[in-house]
Design a protein around this motif. Structure first.
Motif, PDB file in Angstrom:
ATOM      1  N   LEU A 197       0.805  -1.209   0.000  1.00 54.49           N
ATOM      2  CA  LEU A 197       0.000   0.000   0.000  1.00 54.49           C
ATOM      3  C   LEU A 197       0.843   1.267   0.000  1.00 54.49           C
ATOM      4  O   LEU A 197       1.845   1.367   0.709  1.00 54.49           O
ATOM      5  N   ASN A 198       0.447   2.235  -0.814  1.00 55.89           N
ATOM      6  CA  ASN A 198       0.999   3.586  -0.813  1.00 55.89           C
ATOM      7  C   ASN A 198      -0.116   4.522  -0.351  1.00 55.89           C
ATOM      8  O   ASN A 198      -1.249   4.428  -0.836  1.00 55.89           O
ATOM      9  N   ARG A 199       0.205   5.448   0.542  1.00 56.81           N
ATOM     10  CA  ARG A 199      -0.830   6.345   1.056  1.00 56.81           C
ATOM     11  C   ARG A 199      -0.275   7.752   1.260  1.00 56.81           C
ATOM     12  O   ARG A 199       0.765   7.929   1.892  1.00 56.81           O
ATOM     13  N   VAL A 200      -0.986   8.746   0.722  1.00 56.37           N
ATOM     14  CA  VAL A 200      -0.689  10.145   0.994  1.00 56.37           C
ATOM     15  C   VAL A 200      -1.849  10.700   1.808  1.00 56.37           C
ATOM     16  O   VAL A 200      -2.999  10.656   1.365  1.00 56.37           O
ATOM     17  N   SER A 201      -1.543  11.215   3.007  1.00 56.29           N
ATOM     18  CA  SER A 201      -2.559  11.795   3.885  1.00 56.29           C
ATOM     19  C   SER A 201      -2.387  13.305   3.912  1.00 56.29           C
ATOM     20  O   SER A 201      -1.265  13.804   4.068  1.00 56.29           O
ATOM     21  N   PHE A 202      -3.494  14.035   3.769  1.00 60.60           N
ATOM     22  CA  PHE A 202      -3.470  15.492   3.690  1.00 60.60           C
ATOM     23  C   PHE A 202      -4.114  16.097   4.937  1.00 60.60           C
ATOM     24  O   PHE A 202      -5.238  15.723   5.307  1.00 60.60           O
ATOM     25  N   CYS A 203      -3.407  17.025   5.564  1.00 60.16           N
ATOM     26  CA  CYS A 203      -3.931  17.637   6.778  1.00 60.16           C
ATOM     27  C   CYS A 203      -5.019  18.655   6.466  1.00 60.16           C
ATOM     28  O   CYS A 203      -5.816  19.017   7.339  1.00 60.16           O
ATOM     29  N   GLN A 204      -5.062  19.121   5.214  1.00 60.21           N
ATOM     30  CA  GLN A 204      -6.031  20.142   4.813  1.00 60.21           C
ATOM     31  C   GLN A 204      -7.467  19.736   5.135  1.00 60.21           C
ATOM     32  O   GLN A 204      -8.249  20.517   5.668  1.00 60.21           O
ATOM     33  N   ASP A 205      -7.818  18.491   4.815  1.00 61.59           N
ATOM     34  CA  ASP A 205      -9.170  18.015   5.103  1.00 61.59           C
ATOM     35  C   ASP A 205      -9.186  16.631   5.747  1.00 61.59           C
ATOM     36  O   ASP A 205     -10.255  16.063   5.966  1.00 61.59           O
ATOM     37  N   GLY A 206      -7.989  16.080   6.040  1.00 61.07           N
ATOM     38  CA  GLY A 206      -7.927  14.769   6.673  1.00 61.07           C
ATOM     39  C   GLY A 206      -8.101  13.607   5.715  1.00 61.07           C
ATOM     40  O   GLY A 206      -8.181  12.454   6.139  1.00 61.07           O
ATOM     41  N   ALA A 207      -8.152  13.901   4.417  1.00 63.70           N
ATOM     42  CA  ALA A 207      -8.352  12.848   3.420  1.00 63.70           C
ATOM     43  C   ALA A 207      -7.042  12.138   3.105  1.00 63.70           C
ATOM     44  O   ALA A 207      -5.948  12.641   3.369  1.00 63.70           O
ATOM     45  N   SER A 208      -7.169  10.936   2.510  1.00 64.15           N
ATOM     46  CA  SER A 208      -6.006  10.152   2.082  1.00 64.15           C
ATOM     47  C   SER A 208      -6.278   9.573   0.705  1.00 64.15           C
ATOM     48  O   SER A 208      -7.417   9.245   0.369  1.00 64.15           O
ATOM     49  N   ILE A 209      -5.224   9.460  -0.088  1.00 60.85           N
ATOM     50  CA  ILE A 209      -5.294   8.773  -1.371  1.00 60.85           C
ATOM     51  C   ILE A 209      -4.404   7.547  -1.283  1.00 60.85           C
ATOM     52  O   ILE A 209      -3.239   7.640  -0.875  1.00 60.85           O
ATOM     53  N   GLU A 210      -4.935   6.380  -1.667  1.00 56.59           N
ATOM     54  CA  GLU A 210      -4.201   5.116  -1.579  1.00 56.59           C
ATOM     55  C   GLU A 210      -4.127   4.462  -2.952  1.00 56.59           C
ATOM     56  O   GLU A 210      -5.019   4.617  -3.785  1.00 56.59           O
TER      57      GLU A 210
END
Length: 375
Positions: A197-210
């Motif tokens: 798994l690769n995951r980028v988590s964004f603090c802007q809205d708490g979302a993640s892309i995997e």
């Protein structure tokens, strides 16, 4: 972990040298990335001799039955003087695209940049040489010019699993993941994949892309023209914003959208990619291009406004620099890497064998301890 070296020496920063020497393949009508430069051909000739010698030792039956490359010791002639932990960062050479994703206010635009970041990374994984397998507990630390820091560690010996984090000092995002490298050789080809798994988590809205990476096929190992191609579907998911994007590379079937992506002559381009970006099930954009050259998005599908977000001929390449004070477990302290960098293959082979022996001994001791504990 097994001891890497008795000296605190660090290998030169060869990442930028190697990446910078990769020529952009202008014509994507070929079937895969073709290794045809003079440097490639010289390295391939040397590798093939080493591989034939290995096959004589193992038995030619492996040509028919195949072999798991993660469980045998290969000669140093087929290696580059870097660990796989260092090689990982080649995937992130277009990290400015990730920075654009982090700063995007629209989750759809953010997904578009992340997809381009991943596809562009495939283009940088084109090397004739193999990186050294990391030793259990081995680490790597690097820093980009932006200040983003890389931390990687080998967390499993068999199966070989590497984990990593890429952090922004400002806390805007975190890119993390793990990769279980699988590779098997059969006949004149090698099939491999960095699953995990690769995951980028964004603090802007708490979302993640995997997402996970596709399979690759390296052909021409023992004879003929050598080429590398990717195939399969990469599934990108942002659950919080109800976004999903499925990108197919080198698919056997063409959709209507993919049939629109053609060269100036009108002929179909191989190694193409195509996919759709959906929000709540509704198509909001389509993507097409080639993992070798470019990624373009069309808003709302065919006929919409087009945006090229990555172009291999123009995009800058980013390479992390080694930190000044890495942990003692850093891969740049390995004596086999030092020797190979200096052109001493005999010494490199000797050190590689030593480290592999220590690692096998450590693994046996751990297994015996678990058995004694009844685990």
């Amino acid at each position: 972990m097994a001891t890497l070296s008795g000296e605190a020496r660090i290998t030169p920063d060869i990442d930028a040298q190697r990446l910078g020497s990769l020529a952009v393949l202008e014509d994507s009508s070929t079937d895969g990335y073709i290794f045809n430069s003079q440097a490639d051909l010289e390295e391939i000739k040397m590798q093939r001799q080493a591989i034939w010698d290995l096959l004589k030792y193992l038995g030619t039956h492996v040509l028919r039955e195949g072999i798991n490359l993660t469980k045998i010791s290969l000669p140093v002639k087929v290696f580059e003087p870097r660990s796989f932990l260092q090689r990982l960062t080649d995937n992130w050479a277009y990290i400015d695209l990730l920075e654009k994703a982090v700063n995007a206010a629209d989750p759809v635009v953010r997904m578009q940049y992340v997809v381009a970041f991943v596809i562009g990374g495939l283009r940088r994984q084109t090397s004739t040489l193999k990186p050294f397998n990391p030793i259990l507990g081995e680490t790597y630390q690097g820093v980009y010019s932006s200040g983003w820091r890389v931390f990687a560690e080998q967390i499993s010996h068999h199966p070989p699993i590497s984990s990593w984090q890429l952090l922004d000092p400002q806390g805007k995002f975190q890119f993390s993941g793990y990769g279980n490298w699988k590779a098997s050789a059969r006949g004149n080809s090698i099939k491999g994949q960095q699953s995990g798994l690769n995951r980028v988590s964004f603090c802007q809205d708490g979302a993640s892309i995997e997402w996970e990476l596709p399979c690759l096929l390296l052909r021409g190992i023992l004879w003929g023209e050598r080429s590398l191609k990717y195939s399969g579907t990469i599934m990108f998911r942002d659950e919080m914003n109800a976004l999903q994007c499925d990108v197919t590379i080198d698919g056997s079937k063409q959709s209507f959208v993919s049939s629109l992506w053609r060269g100036k002559s009108g002929a179909k381009k191989l190694d193409q990619l195509h996919g759709t970006l959906r929000k709540g099930g509704e198509v909001v954009s389509t993507v097409h291009g080639s993992w070798l050259t470019a990624v373009e998005w069309e808003k709302g599908g065919p006929g919409g406004s087009s945006l090229r977000v990555w172009d291999a001929a123009e995009a800058p390449v980013h390479v992390p620099k080694p930190v000044v004070d890495p942990l003692p477990s850093d891969s740049r302290f390995r004596q086999d890497l030092h020797a190979l960098q200096e052109g001493d293959q005999d010494n490199a082979q000797e050190w590689k064998s030593r480290l592999e022996h220590v690692q096998r001994t450590d693994a046996a001791l751990r297994a015996a301890g678990l058995q004694a504990a009844g685990l």
